[in-house]
Design a protein around this motif. Structure first.
Motif, short mmCIF file in Angstrom:
data_model
loop_
_atom_site.label_atom_id
_atom_site.label_comp_id
_atom_site.label_asym_id
_atom_site.label_seq_id
_atom_site.Cartn_x
_atom_site.Cartn_y
_atom_site.Cartn_z
N ALA A 152 0.81 -1.22 0.00
CA ALA A 152 0.00 0.00 0.00
C ALA A 152 0.85 1.27 0.00
CB ALA A 152 -0.94 -0.01 1.19
N ALA A 153 2.12 1.14 0.29
CA ALA A 153 3.00 2.31 0.17
C ALA A 153 3.01 2.81 -1.27
CB ALA A 153 4.41 1.94 0.63
N ASP A 154 2.78 1.87 -2.22
CA ASP A 154 2.87 2.23 -3.64
C ASP A 154 1.51 2.36 -4.31
OD1 ASP A 154 5.60 1.96 -3.34
OD2 ASP A 154 5.55 -0.18 -3.86
N GLN A 155 0.51 1.71 -3.79
CA GLN A 155 -0.74 1.66 -4.56
C GLN A 155 -1.93 1.23 -3.71
OE1 GLN A 155 0.15 -2.02 -7.17
NE2 GLN A 155 -1.98 -2.16 -6.42
N ASP A 156 -3.07 1.22 -4.32
CA ASP A 156 -4.34 0.82 -3.71
C ASP A 156 -4.34 -0.69 -3.45
OD1 ASP A 156 -6.99 0.64 -3.00
OD2 ASP A 156 -7.80 1.16 -4.99
N VAL A 157 -4.60 -1.09 -2.19
CA VAL A 157 -4.63 -2.51 -1.85
C VAL A 157 -5.91 -2.82 -1.06
CG1 VAL A 157 -3.44 -4.44 -0.76
CG2 VAL A 157 -2.11 -2.53 -1.66
N ILE A 158 -6.59 -3.83 -1.50
CA ILE A 158 -7.84 -4.23 -0.83
C ILE A 158 -7.68 -5.67 -0.34
CG2 ILE A 158 -10.29 -4.75 -1.17
CD1 ILE A 158 -10.05 -2.58 -3.51
N ALA A 159 -7.85 -5.86 0.96
CA ALA A 159 -7.88 -7.23 1.49
C ALA A 159 -9.32 -7.53 1.87
CB ALA A 159 -6.96 -7.36 2.70
N VAL A 160 -9.86 -8.58 1.29
CA VAL A 160 -11.27 -8.86 1.47
C VAL A 160 -11.49 -9.98 2.49
CG1 VAL A 160 -11.33 -10.53 -0.44
CG2 VAL A 160 -13.43 -9.33 0.21
N ASP A 161 -12.55 -9.87 3.24
CA ASP A 161 -13.04 -11.01 4.02
C ASP A 161 -14.03 -11.76 3.13
OD1 ASP A 161 -11.69 -10.45 6.38
OD2 ASP A 161 -13.36 -9.36 7.29
N LEU A 162 -13.70 -12.98 2.75
CA LEU A 162 -14.64 -13.75 1.94
C LEU A 162 -15.92 -14.04 2.72
CD1 LEU A 162 -12.13 -16.35 0.43
CD2 LEU A 162 -13.34 -14.55 -0.84
N PRO A 163 -17.04 -14.23 2.03
CA PRO A 163 -18.27 -14.62 2.75
C PRO A 163 -18.00 -15.85 3.63
CG PRO A 163 -18.78 -14.13 0.47
CD PRO A 163 -17.27 -14.08 0.58
N GLY A 164 -18.56 -15.81 4.82
CA GLY A 164 -18.31 -16.89 5.77
C GLY A 164 -17.09 -16.65 6.64
N HIS A 165 -16.37 -15.55 6.38
CA HIS A 165 -15.12 -15.30 7.09
C HIS A 165 -15.09 -13.88 7.68
CE1 HIS A 165 -14.02 -18.65 4.41
NE2 HIS A 165 -13.10 -18.96 5.32
N GLY A 166 -14.15 -13.69 8.61
CA GLY A 166 -13.87 -12.36 9.15
C GLY A 166 -15.13 -11.64 9.57
N ASN A 167 -15.24 -10.40 9.11
CA ASN A 167 -16.42 -9.60 9.45
C ASN A 167 -17.49 -9.64 8.37
OD1 ASN A 167 -15.41 -8.61 11.97
ND2 ASN A 167 -14.06 -7.26 10.81
N SER A 168 -17.26 -10.39 7.31
CA SER A 168 -18.28 -10.48 6.26
C SER A 168 -19.41 -11.39 6.72
CB SER A 168 -17.68 -11.02 4.96
OG SER A 168 -16.86 -10.03 4.37
N GLU A 169 -20.51 -11.33 5.97
CA GLU A 169 -21.67 -12.13 6.35
C GLU A 169 -21.33 -13.61 6.27
OE1 GLU A 169 -25.06 -10.10 4.99
OE2 GLU A 169 -26.33 -11.88 5.10
N LYS A 170 -21.86 -14.36 7.24
CA LYS A 170 -21.46 -15.77 7.35
C LYS A 170 -22.38 -16.65 6.51
CE LYS A 170 -18.28 -14.47 10.22
NZ LYS A 170 -18.52 -13.04 10.03
#
Lengths: 368, 321, 342
Positions: A152-170
């Motif tokens: 991200a020091a150089d560019q746009d970076v998106i880390a996604v929580d896949l469905p069923g994971h992290g804070n995304s819908e389970k």
């Protein structure tokens, strides 16, 4: 003569505090640039703090076992000739450092609606074709902690929580790699991203391949870390053990298989996994995904023969000591694919060999 | 008006003492000098004073969490109460009870009570003692409108009627059980009528009027003393403060809060007595001054007193391990 | 992840379950507060310490029910509603008030399933404040978990922080048996990271907060915090302790306790309750019975004395177990050396 602060680092976007678990240099010891000074654990990651200057470790402010916020003073490096009073004055007037992504917006998970589901993701950096990081089975966006900040020091970076994971819908559909690839394309649509560099780990690697095959025009490059889909073999005991484990000790035992350095599996990391698994819907989601990943004792989805059809730069990174998916899956891939085997890494090169992963990622992106 | 001038003056002194005591304790509770929960009786002085005036040394009272006024009216030492409420050595309960459990059995005060409805059956017990031991005493059980709903209260009233013991249940209806109005928490029924349905004579009185309370109490207590028949008095009072100190009272309208203190039992008492030419304004001023001094010195003495000795943590538990 | 107080975490647990399941209701004294008052404010308090604030506003009077101060009727109504289709959360303002209504809990709710031949389900939760530390004296400060734990037919939850409180309360609400959920009133403001989403922590699964080879400490609720404090201090002396929070006293995770004692050979049980016939004696009996062969030293109990909770702050402070007392107990059995050395 300069006095240099050793501060609690921020690893990943969500780290807010860390615990010093060991000092690796004795008080008064001489240190060189890059030398490991202290071991630190956050709730998700464990690593070492390295010296940014050479000199003498004149103070160790934070004792082992203490937890302090990111940016707090851990110790002081200065030349042996610097006066003690000067160092005491430095310590006395030290203000905690604002470490990049401290309380700013990029450290906070963002949410967006895509395909009727709530998606959570971490986004940082600006410019360029976005890099989208896709984690593996049971992982989450924060697991890219050593990667996202560096790129991200150089560019746009998106880390996604896949469905069923992290804070995304389970909620997951049939859990197949194909369906997950469709879902991530929907996520990119929702964010208005026409084209992205993709990096995927393990199951996320399979999803990334799936996207590149379905929507070649949407993918600028592909970096695959120990991906599924390139062979039959997979550590079924690990997967089933991960799904079954309820107690922290069991989770720790399972997770150790991910790493060469098993000390990286801290009680805090195991606790994080357990807390995720307790969320409503997480356990059924994992069970659905597991059923979709496996065909008996083997991997279900096979992309090996299709990899050559992908026209954008493709890199495959594998830990030589991967105990989850055999590193042999990296052998005999089409010549268009760059293959890098990382010696001292297990299934998690993004943690155990983050510097090398970052280097390869940057090169793969640059090649596009 | 049958009370002589000395009794009038002393009755006023009792009410003024309760008022000053509560104001001081309320302020020191808010400022943190007094630990724990404190429930103030201010506004209800004529009830305890008018009733306890008809009680003697052989008589008992039961009380509740809002018990300071009952205690003072029954003759407890203000100094001993202060020491207790400030958690000091020499307090009425050795610093082990505090505001909510203040008790003084030496004057027939069975104890404040932290359990709503806890006191009514105890009052029946004291009345049973009086009857059995033929002391000629009675017991007044002070309960609130909230406690009047409790099963323990219903059981106590039933027991009193069955046993025919000299207990007078005084329901001090201050309009609120904690933060809930009596209209809701009792379903809008007549509390005295409900009590009467247990088989007792029940009466109602305006608790801001000392004389009305006292005259009714004299009649009811005398009858109960003579007949061993339990009775009920519902006293309508105003709770000047919240349920406890620090209660912001969001459930009471600005208008209610602005008018609740207009019917001040002390002011009403003074006006009646002065207009009747029984006592001069100067005497009231003198009593007010003396009371203020007494409360202030009692509070100061309490603040200056040492805390209880640590060794008392495990005393008075019958059995030690 | 956001830090939330235990108060907020409990509120969130109830809110999420009430949204998810229309049969969940909340009832108790002033759980909203202000009914009938002249200000026409019907959500004035949300419980005496504000734990259920705002629920009345979201769910209305048919699901957030302010009751008179009539604890027997509250618990009995909840038990009756639970066997007939609702899933009530009944608040007993202070657990000390159980004296007024114990019958409805231990003779009624706790017995239904067994006594009716397995044909009844009683999905009710009794929430209640417990514990000392607020200078609330003898009738508002007790730790009465043993009183519930001893009763077959009750599940008993004693959370030690915000994260556990939310997950255990959701588990309790979804459970089909009567659950006693005891909230330490001195811990409501303590903050921890708590997910926004619903999650459940299974009953009978202890939390091992810290692992060490020398001594096993088993503690509940606020005593878990004090035990962790003691563990940090002991670590500086080179003594490494395991701290186990059983989370629920019924069911009790006996395996985790026994496995740990097998590793350390020494046990200290920390309990804010009185010492006789208590959780502390229960755990000690478990280990003496099933783990005697592991023990290198006597089992030590750190508890309140056999006395009611005193009012005066200095007396109450002396009464409640603290880190220093825990450290002393640990040192007394570490210093004693082996089993035959004493």
């Amino acid at each position: 003569m300069t006095i240099t602060a050793v501060i609690m680092p921020r690893w990943g976007l969500t780290m807010e505090e860390g615990t010093v678990t060991a000092w690796l240099v004795p008080l008064g010891g001489t240190v060189a640039v890059g030398q490991e000074l202290a071991e630190v654990e956050s709730s998700k990651l464990a690593g070492t703090v390295e010296a940014t200057v050479s000199g003498v470790l004149r103070r160790t402010i934070i004792e082992v076992g203490a937890t302090v916020p990111v940016g707090a003073l851990l110790g002081v490096i200065a030349d042996a000739a610097v006066d003690d009073a000067e160092i005491d004055a430095f310590v006395g007037t030290f203000e905690p450092v604002e470490v990049a992504a401290g309380e700013d917006e990029s450290s906070k998970p963002k949410t967006i609606e895509a395909g009727g589901l709530r998606w959570s993701y971490l986004r940082s950096g600006e410019g360029g074709v976005p890099l989208v990081l896709i984690h593996g089975f049971g992982g989450d966006a924060a697991g890219w902690g050593f990667i996202q900040g560096a790129i991200a020091a150089d560019q746009d970076v998106i880390a996604v929580d896949l469905p069923g994971h992290g804070n995304s819908e389970k909620t997951v559909t049939d859990g197949s790699l194909d369906a997950q690839a469709d879902a991530v394309i929907g996520f990119l649509d929702a964010l208005g991203i026409d084209k992205a560099h993709l990096a995927g780990h393990s199951m996320g690697g399979g999803i990334a391949i799936g996207i590149a095959l379905k929507a070649p025009g949407r993918v600028a490059s592909l970096t695959l870390l120990a991906p599924v889909g390139l062979g039959d073999g997979i550590n079924v005991d690990y997967l089933k053990g991960f799904v079954a484990a309820r107690k922290r000790r069991d989770v720790e035992t399972v997770l150790r298989q991910l790493f060469v350095n098993e000390a990286l599996v801290t009680p805090a990391l195991a606790e994080e996994i357990i807390r995720y698994k307790r969320l409503d819907g997480a356990q059924p989601a994992l069970e659905t995904l597991l059923a979709a990943l496996l065909n008996g004792q083997a991997q279900r989805a096979q992309y090996r023969d299709k990899l050559g059809a992908i026209k954008v730069p493709v890199s495959v990174i594998w830990g030589a000591q991967d105990r989850i998916i055999p590193p042999a899956h990296a052998v005999g891939l089409p010549a268009s694919v760059r293959v890098e085997t990382v010696a001292d890494s297990g299934h998690m090169p993004q943690v155990e060999a983050a510097d090398q992963v970052n280097k390869i990622l940057k090169e793969t992106i640059a090649k596009a | 008006m049958q009370l002589d001038r000395d009794t009038l003056a002393e009755s006023y002194r009792t009410m003024a003492t309760i008022r000053a005591f509560e104001e001081r304790v309320g302020a020191d509770s808010l400022s943190g000098l007094i630990p724990g929960f404190v429930h103030l009786y201010a506004g209800e002085e004529a009830s305890a004073t008018g009733i306890c005036l008809e009680l003697g040394e052989k008589d008992w009272i039961g009380s509740n969490h809002r018990g300071h006024g009952h205690c003072i009216a029954k003759g407890s030492s203000v100094e001993g109460m202060m020491l207790e409420i400030y958690a000091r050595e020499g307090g009425l309960c050795g610093g082990k009870g505090g505001s909510m459990h203040i008790a003084d059995l030496s004057v027939g005060m069975l104890g404040a009570n932290g359990i709503v409805g806890g006191g009514a059956p105890l009052a029946v017990g004291a009345a049973l003692s009086a009857k059995t031991l033929k002391t000629g005493g009675v017991c007044v059980g002070f309960i609130g409108d909230g406690a009047s709903n409790q099963g323990t209260t219903a059981e106590a009233m039933t027991m009193a009627v069955v046993l025919k013991v000299p207990v007078i249940f005084v329901i001090e209806n201050n309009g609120y059980g904690e933060f809930t109005a009596v209209s809701y928490h009792s379903g809008g029924i007549d509390l005295a009528a409900r009590a009467a349905s247990f088989g007792m004579e029940a009466h109602k009185v305006d608790g801001t009027d000392f004389f009305a309370v006292n005259e009714l109490a004299r009649e009811v207590i005398a009858k109960t003393r003579a007949t061993n028949m339990p009775a009920v008095i519902e006293v309508a009072v105003n709770r000047w403060h919240g349920h406890f100190t620090g209660d912001p009272q969001a459930y009471r309208s600005a208008e209610e809060l602005a008018t609740v203190r207009l019917s001040d039992p002390l002011v009403i008492f003074k006006k009646r007595v002065i207009e009747a030419g029984l006592l001069p304004q100067e005497l009231f001023d003198k009593i007010d001054g003396e009371v203020a001094d007494r409360i202030d010195s009692a509070a100061r003495a309490a603040i200056a007193a040492p805390p209880p000795d640590i060794s008392t943590v495990t005393t008075d538990v019958y059995v030690s391990y | 992840m956001a830090k939330k107080s235990m108060r907020t975490a409990i509120n969130e647990a109830i809110r999420l379950e009430m949204r998810r399941d229309p049969t969940v209701i909340l009832m108790g004294e002033d759980v909203a507060g202000g009914q009938g008052g002249s200000a026409d404010v019907t959500d004035a308090f949300g419980g005496v310490l504000g734990v259920t604030k705002g629920l009345y506003t979201e769910f209305g009077p048919s699901r957030v029910i302010d009751t008179p101060i009539i604890e027997s009727a509250i618990m009995g109504t909840a038990a009756g509603a639970a066997v007939s289709g609702l899933r009530p959360i009944a608040e007993l303002m202070f657990s000390d008030f159980i004296g007024v209504c114990y019958d409805q809990i231990f003779n009624q709710a706790a017995k239904f399933r067994y006594m009716f031949g397995g044909k009844a389900q009683t999905p009710m939760v009794m929430r209640s404040m417990t514990g000392a530390g607020l200078r609330a004296a003898a009738q508002h400060s007790q730790s009465l978990h043993a009183l519930f734990t001893m009763v077959p037919g009750l599940k008993v939850v004693v959370p030690s922080g915000a994260y556990d409180a939310k997950g255990l309360l959701i588990e309790a609400i979804r459970d089909n048996d009567p659950v006693i959920f005891l909230e330490h009133k001195a811990m409501y403001d303590l903050e921890e990271e708590v997910p926004d989403e619903a999650y459940t922590i299974p009953f009978g699964e202890a939390n091992v907060l810290r692992e060490g080879k020398d001594v096993t400490i088993v503690a509940l609720a606020r005593m878990v915090r004090f035990s962790m404090e003691a563990a940090a201090n002991l670590s500086k002396l080179g003594i490494e302790v395991t701290v186990i929070d059983p989370r629920t006293t019924s069911p009790l995770d006996t395996d985790t306790i026994l496995e740990s004692v097998a590793e350390t050979g020494r046990l200290v049980v920390v309990d804010e309750a009185n010492p006789r016939c208590s959780f502390a004696t229960d755990v000690a009996a478990l280990v003496a019975d099933q783990g005697f062969k592991y023990l290198k030293a006597p089992i030590k109990l750190v508890t309140a004395p056999h006395a009611p909770v005193p009012f005066a702050p200095n007396l109450e402070d002396a009464y409640i177990p603290n880190a220093a007392k825990i450290e002393a107990a640990v040192l007394s059995i570490v210093a004693a050396g082996g089993r035959n050395a004493a």
